[in-house]
Design a protein around this motif. Structure first.
Motif, PDB file in Angstrom:
ATOM      1  N   SER A 155       0.817  -1.218   0.000  1.00 43.14           N
ATOM      2  CA  SER A 155       0.000   0.000   0.000  1.00 43.14           C
ATOM      3  C   SER A 155       0.853   1.271   0.000  1.00 43.14           C
ATOM      4  O   SER A 155       0.318   2.372  -0.092  1.00 43.14           O
ATOM      5  N   ARG A 186      -5.354  -7.769  -2.968  1.00 39.36           N
ATOM      6  CA  ARG A 186      -6.736  -7.442  -2.586  1.00 39.36           C
ATOM      7  C   ARG A 186      -6.757  -6.675  -1.259  1.00 39.36           C
ATOM      8  O   ARG A 186      -7.409  -5.642  -1.123  1.00 39.36           O
ATOM      9  N   GLU A 189      -5.431  -3.188  -1.681  1.00 43.00           N
ATOM     10  CA  GLU A 189      -6.421  -2.351  -2.374  1.00 43.00           C
ATOM     11  C   GLU A 189      -7.414  -1.772  -1.370  1.00 43.00           C
ATOM     12  O   GLU A 189      -7.796  -0.604  -1.457  1.00 43.00           O
ATOM     13  N   GLN A 190      -7.803  -2.592  -0.397  1.00 43.45           N
ATOM     14  CA  GLN A 190      -8.786  -2.152   0.605  1.00 43.45           C
ATOM     15  C   GLN A 190      -8.212  -1.077   1.537  1.00 43.45           C
ATOM     16  O   GLN A 190      -8.948  -0.365   2.211  1.00 43.45           O
ATOM     17  N   ARG A 192      -6.248   1.453   0.488  1.00 42.83           N
ATOM     18  CA  ARG A 192      -6.177   2.746  -0.215  1.00 42.83           C
ATOM     19  C   ARG A 192      -7.516   3.445  -0.094  1.00 42.83           C
ATOM     20  O   ARG A 192      -8.465   3.084  -0.756  1.00 42.83           O
TER      21      ARG A 192
END
Ligand code: GTP
Ligand code: MN
Ligand code: MN
Ligand code: MN
Ligand code: MN
Ligand code: MN
Length: 193
Positions: A155, A186, A189-190, A192
């Motif tokens: 991230s 995955r 991504e959560q 951000r």
């Protein structure tokens, strides 16, 4: 996705600059907190601009081979002129972030003691230490609770397509399973938001 080309094709392009970077990695039996196997050491760096990336840099193919230039950059950035050969090359592409720049990516497996020596030299001997390179870092390949480990690492912000290079190299070298890589991406991504 960056446009992939062959190493040879890249070298015939008029007016292109070339940058070569490398993932140095190896196996380790060390355990985090005495219980979580770190499994592998994978080296990246914190760059002067605050972005994560791989060691390496600009190479001038009219004066040096791509591999000799990469070895020179490694001497500047990690303090050891790690030998690099064409057999270490894995991919070349037209940079998605800079016009007329072709980036070449290499992977080299080393022993744990060689990697530790590089980490020491990066501080003690590298001329770029504290300047163009703020420090070598290890990539966490494990998963802790709440995204700790690889998801949090992914991230952060990365230079050019070095994040994609990291993910494809972890897959290429089978350091993580396809399922683990997808889970890390995955979860990252959560984060951000
Ligand atoms: P100078 O000595 O200041 O010229 O820096 P350098 O030769 O070490 O160059 P650098 O490592 O910054 O790489 C040159 C260019 O390649 C950067 O401006 C980025 O666009 C790109 N780049 C840097 N690191 C990476 C990386 O890890 N992967 C990829 N794909 N591109 C990178
Ligand atoms: Mn502690
Ligand atoms: Mn450099
Ligand atoms: Mn560099
Ligand atoms: Mn340079
Ligand atoms: Mn420099």
């Amino acid at each position: 996705m960056a446009e992939q080309i062959t190493r040879e094709d890249a070298l015939t392009r008029e007016g292109y600059r070339h940058a070569c970077h490398i993932m140095l990695y190896g196996d380790s039996s060390a355990k985090l907190f005495g219980k979580i196997p770190i499994k592998h050491i994978v080296l990246m760096q914190m760059r002067f601009d605050g972005l994560l990336g791989f060691p390496g840099g600009l190479v001038n193919p009219s004066k040096e081979t791509l591999e000799a230039g990469l070895s020179r950059e490694l001497h500047e950035e990690v303090g050891v002129a790690v030998p690099v050969g064409v057999d270490n090359h894995v991919s070349s592409c037209l940079s998605p972030s800079s016009p007329r720049l072709s980036t070449h990516f290499y992977i080299k497996k080393m022993t744990e003691s060689e990697l530790k020596e590089i980490e020491r030299a990066a501080v003690a001997a590298a001329t770029d230490h504290g300047l163009e390179v703020l420090g070598m870092i290890r990539v966490p390949l494990y998963f802790l609770k709440n995204g700790g480990g690889l998801p949090y690492f992914l991230s952060h912000s990365f230079i050019s397509n070095s994040r994609a290079q990291l993910l494809s190299a972890l897959q290429h070298c089978r350091l993580l399973s396809q399922g683990e890589l997808e889970k890390a991406v995955r979860q990252a991504e959560q984060m951000r938001c």
